[in-house]
Write a protein that holds these residues in place. Sequence first.
Motif, PDB file in Angstrom:
ATOM      1  N   THR A 163      34.491  39.480  39.612  1.00 43.18           N
ATOM      2  CA  THR A 163      35.562  38.484  39.645  1.00 43.18           C
ATOM      3  C   THR A 163      36.384  38.674  40.912  1.00 43.18           C
ATOM      4  O   THR A 163      36.276  39.680  41.620  1.00 43.18           O
ATOM      5  CB  THR A 163      36.483  38.608  38.418  1.00 43.18           C
ATOM      6  OG1 THR A 163      37.108  39.900  38.429  1.00 43.18           O
ATOM      7  CG2 THR A 163      35.694  38.449  37.122  1.00 43.18           C
ATOM      8  N   ALA A 164      37.241  37.705  41.194  1.00 43.16           N
ATOM      9  CA  ALA A 164      38.074  37.760  42.397  1.00 43.16           C
ATOM     10  C   ALA A 164      39.023  38.955  42.362  1.00 43.16           C
ATOM     11  O   ALA A 164      39.350  39.527  43.410  1.00 43.16           O
ATOM     12  CB  ALA A 164      38.864  36.464  42.532  1.00 43.16           C
ATOM     13  N   GLU A 165      39.460  39.348  41.156  1.00 43.87           N
ATOM     14  CA  GLU A 165      40.404  40.461  41.045  1.00 43.87           C
ATOM     15  C   GLU A 165      39.789  41.798  41.452  1.00 43.87           C
ATOM     16  O   GLU A 165      40.509  42.751  41.753  1.00 43.87           O
ATOM     17  CB  GLU A 165      40.939  40.556  39.606  1.00 43.87           C
ATOM     18  CG  GLU A 165      41.893  39.457  39.205  1.00 43.87           C
ATOM     19  CD  GLU A 165      41.193  38.128  38.905  1.00 43.87           C
ATOM     20  OE1 GLU A 165      41.867  37.097  38.825  1.00 43.87           O
ATOM     21  OE2 GLU A 165      39.953  38.143  38.769  1.00 43.87           O
ATOM     22  N   GLU A 166      38.471  41.893  41.448  1.00 44.69           N
ATOM     23  CA  GLU A 166      37.800  43.146  41.786  1.00 44.69           C
ATOM     24  C   GLU A 166      37.513  43.285  43.277  1.00 44.69           C
ATOM     25  O   GLU A 166      37.066  44.345  43.722  1.00 44.69           O
ATOM     26  CB  GLU A 166      36.477  43.260  41.004  1.00 44.69           C
ATOM     27  CG  GLU A 166      36.654  43.314  39.499  1.00 44.69           C
ATOM     28  CD  GLU A 166      35.319  43.382  38.777  1.00 44.69           C
ATOM     29  OE1 GLU A 166      34.275  43.396  39.456  1.00 44.69           O
ATOM     30  OE2 GLU A 166      35.317  43.440  37.529  1.00 44.69           O
ATOM     31  N   VAL A 167      37.760  42.236  44.047  1.00 46.66           N
ATOM     32  CA  VAL A 167      37.415  42.250  45.471  1.00 46.66           C
ATOM     33  C   VAL A 167      38.156  43.350  46.221  1.00 46.66           C
ATOM     34  O   VAL A 167      37.570  44.073  47.036  1.00 46.66           O
ATOM     35  CB  VAL A 167      37.698  40.874  46.109  1.00 46.66           C
ATOM     36  CG1 VAL A 167      37.606  40.953  47.626  1.00 46.66           C
ATOM     37  CG2 VAL A 167      36.711  39.843  45.581  1.00 46.66           C
ATOM     38  N   SER A 168      39.451  43.514  45.968  1.00 47.97           N
ATOM     39  CA  SER A 168      40.237  44.517  46.681  1.00 47.97           C
ATOM     40  C   SER A 168      39.697  45.925  46.450  1.00 47.97           C
ATOM     41  O   SER A 168      39.625  46.742  47.382  1.00 47.97           O
ATOM     42  CB  SER A 168      41.710  44.444  46.256  1.00 47.97           C
ATOM     43  OG  SER A 168      42.283  43.214  46.645  1.00 47.97           O
ATOM     44  N   SER A 172      31.481  34.404  49.557  1.00 51.71           N
ATOM     45  CA  SER A 172      30.225  34.835  48.950  1.00 51.71           C
ATOM     46  C   SER A 172      30.272  34.717  47.428  1.00 51.71           C
ATOM     47  O   SER A 172      29.326  34.225  46.798  1.00 51.71           O
ATOM     48  CB  SER A 172      29.917  36.277  49.361  1.00 51.71           C
ATOM     49  OG  SER A 172      28.737  36.740  48.730  1.00 51.71           O
ATOM     50  N   LEU A 173      31.380  35.168  46.842  1.00 53.54           N
ATOM     51  CA  LEU A 173      31.520  35.112  45.380  1.00 53.54           C
ATOM     52  C   LEU A 173      31.590  33.671  44.895  1.00 53.54           C
ATOM     53  O   LEU A 173      31.079  33.338  43.817  1.00 53.54           O
ATOM     54  CB  LEU A 173      32.775  35.880  44.957  1.00 53.54           C
ATOM     55  CG  LEU A 173      32.903  36.269  43.482  1.00 53.54           C
ATOM     56  CD1 LEU A 173      31.688  37.058  43.017  1.00 53.54           C
ATOM     57  CD2 LEU A 173      34.169  37.081  43.255  1.00 53.54           C
ATOM     58  N   LEU A 174      32.198  32.803  45.691  1.00 54.40           N
ATOM     59  CA  LEU A 174      32.246  31.382  45.359  1.00 54.40           C
ATOM     60  C   LEU A 174      30.851  30.770  45.387  1.00 54.40           C
ATOM     61  O   LEU A 174      30.464  30.016  44.485  1.00 54.40           O
ATOM     62  CB  LEU A 174      33.180  30.662  46.326  1.00 54.40           C
ATOM     63  CG  LEU A 174      33.539  29.201  46.031  1.00 54.40           C
ATOM     64  CD1 LEU A 174      34.078  29.040  44.621  1.00 54.40           C
ATOM     65  CD2 LEU A 174      34.560  28.700  47.040  1.00 54.40           C
ATOM     66  N   ALA A 175      30.084  31.097  46.427  1.00 51.90           N
ATOM     67  CA  ALA A 175      28.708  30.595  46.519  1.00 51.90           C
ATOM     68  C   ALA A 175      27.849  31.147  45.382  1.00 51.90           C
ATOM     69  O   ALA A 175      27.001  30.434  44.826  1.00 51.90           O
ATOM     70  CB  ALA A 175      28.106  30.990  47.864  1.00 51.90           C
ATOM     71  N   GLU A 176      28.071  32.408  45.033  1.00 55.76           N
ATOM     72  CA  GLU A 176      27.315  33.024  43.938  1.00 55.76           C
ATOM     73  C   GLU A 176      27.578  32.306  42.622  1.00 55.76           C
ATOM     74  O   GLU A 176      26.649  31.999  41.860  1.00 55.76           O
ATOM     75  CB  GLU A 176      27.690  34.501  43.826  1.00 55.76           C
ATOM     76  CG  GLU A 176      27.028  35.221  42.660  1.00 55.76           C
ATOM     77  CD  GLU A 176      27.535  36.641  42.480  1.00 55.76           C
ATOM     78  OE1 GLU A 176      27.381  37.190  41.373  1.00 55.76           O
ATOM     79  OE2 GLU A 176      28.095  37.200  43.454  1.00 55.76           O
ATOM     80  N   ASN A 177      28.843  32.023  42.321  1.00 54.42           N
ATOM     81  CA  ASN A 177      29.182  31.354  41.069  1.00 54.42           C
ATOM     82  C   ASN A 177      28.722  29.905  41.057  1.00 54.42           C
ATOM     83  O   ASN A 177      28.334  29.385  39.997  1.00 54.42           O
ATOM     84  CB  ASN A 177      30.690  31.435  40.830  1.00 54.42           C
ATOM     85  CG  ASN A 177      31.122  32.758  40.227  1.00 54.42           C
ATOM     86  OD1 ASN A 177      31.003  32.974  39.022  1.00 54.42           O
ATOM     87  ND2 ASN A 177      31.606  33.656  41.069  1.00 54.42           N
ATOM     88  N   GLN A 178      28.741  29.245  42.206  1.00 60.63           N
ATOM     89  CA  GLN A 178      28.225  27.880  42.267  1.00 60.63           C
ATOM     90  C   GLN A 178      26.716  27.857  42.005  1.00 60.63           C
ATOM     91  O   GLN A 178      26.221  26.981  41.293  1.00 60.63           O
ATOM     92  CB  GLN A 178      28.548  27.262  43.625  1.00 60.63           C
ATOM     93  CG  GLN A 178      30.006  26.892  43.796  1.00 60.63           C
ATOM     94  CD  GLN A 178      30.305  26.329  45.167  1.00 60.63           C
ATOM     95  OE1 GLN A 178      29.564  26.543  46.128  1.00 60.63           O
ATOM     96  NE2 GLN A 178      31.417  25.620  45.293  1.00 60.63           N
ATOM     97  N   GLN A 179      26.006  28.823  42.568  1.00 61.99           N
ATOM     98  CA  GLN A 179      24.576  28.892  42.343  1.00 61.99           C
ATOM     99  C   GLN A 179      24.279  29.274  40.897  1.00 61.99           C
ATOM    100  O   GLN A 179      23.335  28.783  40.283  1.00 61.99           O
ATOM    101  CB  GLN A 179      23.937  29.910  43.300  1.00 61.99           C
ATOM    102  CG  GLN A 179      22.428  29.792  43.401  1.00 61.99           C
ATOM    103  CD  GLN A 179      21.889  30.429  44.662  1.00 61.99           C
ATOM    104  OE1 GLN A 179      22.600  30.526  45.652  1.00 61.99           O
ATOM    105  NE2 GLN A 179      20.644  30.854  44.615  1.00 61.99           N
TER     106      GLN A 179
END
Length: 281
Positions: A128-133, A229-236
């Motif tokens: 998730t986005a919260e884990e990026v940091s 990258s995470l956005l593209a992953e979730n879209q795919q």
Amino acid sequence: MSQSRELQLRITQMEEIRSILNAMKNLALIEIHKLTHYESAQSLSVTNIEHAAQDFLAFHPQPIVKDQTNVIAILIGAERGFCGDFNEKLISFLSSGTYSGIIAIGTRLCNRLSDHPLVIAAINGANTAEEVSTILNQLIDAITAIPSESTDSYQLNYCAPSFKLTAIYHDHRSSQISQRQIVPAFSPQVQKTSYVGNAPILNLKPTQFFSELSYHHLYAVLHEIFYLSLLAENQQRLQHLEGAVKHLDDATVNLQRKSQIYRQEEITEEIEVILLNSENL
């Protein structure tokens, strides 16, 4: 157990699987909505840092780093499945360039590159986005551990690294794999940009300011890349799950038709048995 009964059990199982896939699809939708806002804000932050760098370099030129042939690739893959050939495309892209080392990010990508001779670090990816940091802190530690020609630590020689860092990732905006140099932080073209105006007022020495600015730029760019990258992953993943749900729906309709046919045949057989028994009486 009759054939119609067996088909009904299979239909029930497929409906349960469909509900699970729908839940996963909804989670992907939520993550896409959230990442869209994060990526937009982060992109603006990177742009502001680069504009500040242009202003600074126009009045405080820094030594231009010589072009390095020692290139280390940061390969950003998927942590979870249900996203098609997301990782395979990244691995195929590696063959188009020459790299002296690879930092792989994402458990599934790391598993595929476990025997690759150039992998110098393998890091779990973000779900998730919260884990990026958290993941970025591990990545920065891995980058810092890379030996430099003049020092034992990369971070100590940040403005004059002995290698290039290139990020390879899926970019949802172009629906293609992108390659972006992130170190050295600013290209020679940016450093040569002329600027008309007043010199920025600094509270730090120019070299110290540029070092800090470069580090913040690296951290901001990595955030932006990871969000992309995470956005593209979730879209795919969303596209993949929608295809799976459609396939299940089609299969369920076919099973329901078969179940109705078998049930009609069973009812016909039962009626025939009743009629035969009544004639015997």
